[in-house]
Design a protein around this motif. Structure first.
Motif, PDB file in Angstrom:
ATOM      1  N   GLN A   6       0.868  -1.167   0.000  1.00  0.00           N
ATOM      2  CA  GLN A   6       0.000   0.000   0.000  1.00  0.00           C
ATOM      3  C   GLN A   6       0.908   1.220   0.000  1.00  0.00           C
ATOM      4  O   GLN A   6       1.898   1.262   0.740  1.00  0.00           O
ATOM      5  N   TRP A   7       0.575   2.217  -0.852  1.00  0.00           N
ATOM      6  CA  TRP A   7       1.480   3.358  -0.983  1.00  0.00           C
ATOM      7  C   TRP A   7       0.742   4.575  -1.517  1.00  0.00           C
ATOM      8  O   TRP A   7      -0.039   4.471  -2.460  1.00  0.00           O
ATOM      9  N   ILE A  27      -0.616  -8.110  -4.437  1.00  0.00           N
ATOM     10  CA  ILE A  27      -1.652  -7.077  -4.427  1.00  0.00           C
ATOM     11  C   ILE A  27      -0.967  -5.731  -4.202  1.00  0.00           C
ATOM     12  O   ILE A  27      -0.123  -5.606  -3.308  1.00  0.00           O
ATOM     13  N   ILE A  28      -1.327  -4.736  -5.006  1.00  0.00           N
ATOM     14  CA  ILE A  28      -0.867  -3.376  -4.753  1.00  0.00           C
ATOM     15  C   ILE A  28      -2.082  -2.467  -4.645  1.00  0.00           C
ATOM     16  O   ILE A  28      -3.070  -2.642  -5.365  1.00  0.00           O
ATOM     17  N   ALA A  29      -2.014  -1.537  -3.713  1.00  0.00           N
ATOM     18  CA  ALA A  29      -3.077  -0.554  -3.534  1.00  0.00           C
ATOM     19  C   ALA A  29      -2.395   0.804  -3.430  1.00  0.00           C
ATOM     20  O   ALA A  29      -1.607   1.040  -2.512  1.00  0.00           O
ATOM     21  N   ILE A  30      -2.684   1.672  -4.384  1.00  0.00           N
ATOM     22  CA  ILE A  30      -1.975   2.942  -4.481  1.00  0.00           C
ATOM     23  C   ILE A  30      -2.970   4.092  -4.454  1.00  0.00           C
ATOM     24  O   ILE A  30      -3.994   4.057  -5.129  1.00  0.00           O
ATOM     25  N   GLN A  31      -2.628   5.115  -3.677  1.00  0.00           N
ATOM     26  CA  GLN A  31      -3.399   6.350  -3.652  1.00  0.00           C
ATOM     27  C   GLN A  31      -2.591   7.434  -4.349  1.00  0.00           C
ATOM     28  O   GLN A  31      -1.370   7.381  -4.392  1.00  0.00           O
ATOM     29  N   GLU A  32      -3.302   8.435  -4.845  1.00  0.00           N
ATOM     30  CA  GLU A  32      -2.711   9.575  -5.562  1.00  0.00           C
ATOM     31  C   GLU A  32      -1.840   9.112  -6.731  1.00  0.00           C
ATOM     32  O   GLU A  32      -0.666   9.417  -6.830  1.00  0.00           O
TER      33      GLU A  32
END
Length: 136
Positions: A6-7, A27-32
């Motif tokens: 997560q980043w 699994i990757i979860a990215i904001q912005e």
């Protein structure tokens, strides 16, 4: 074992080193992400679910799931909010799990947001979030 990253990227386009780490994670979860619909962004071993902003060069969410897992985008029924929410259901070893990616651009969401979110989902789930809350 499943690996999740997560980043808050503050933009993905020029993050070549990060892309190498993304390839290793399940699994990757990215904001912005700062991606727009016209920008091509791909990872060779991932199915990418993007929520791009159409009216701003900032924000945006991305969930990437290793292609070895079955997955699909889930639309939650939440009241209107400036909080960005993205949900993907995936199946790991015949078990279904929700991955919920959240970004609050200004850190001023109402506590009722979380109450409404919890009413909209059922376990098991993983919530990753950048609430943008600045404090000591």
């Amino acid at each position: 074992m499943v690996n999740l990253i997560q980043w808050n990227a503050r933009g993905l386009r020029n993050k070549a080193l990060a892309k190498e780490s993304f390839l290793k994670a399940d699994i990757i979860a990215i904001q912005e992400t700062f991606l727009t619909p016209s920008v091509n962004f791909a990872l060779p071993n991932k199915i990418l679910y993007r929520t791009d902003r159409h009216n701003s060069p900032s924000g945006g969410l991305l969930i990437g799931i290793n292609k070895k897992f079955s997955s699909h985008l889930v639309q939650l029924q939440l009241p209107p909010s400036e909080v960005e929410v993205q949900t993907v259901r995936l199946v790991i070893e015949s078990k279904s799990i929700l991955i919920i990616n959240i970004y609050s651009p200004h850190g001023n969401f109402e506590p009722s947001f979380l109450e409404n979110l919890y009413k909209s989902i059922s376990p098991p789930f993983i919530i990753v979030v950048d609430f943008n809350i600045h404090h000591r």
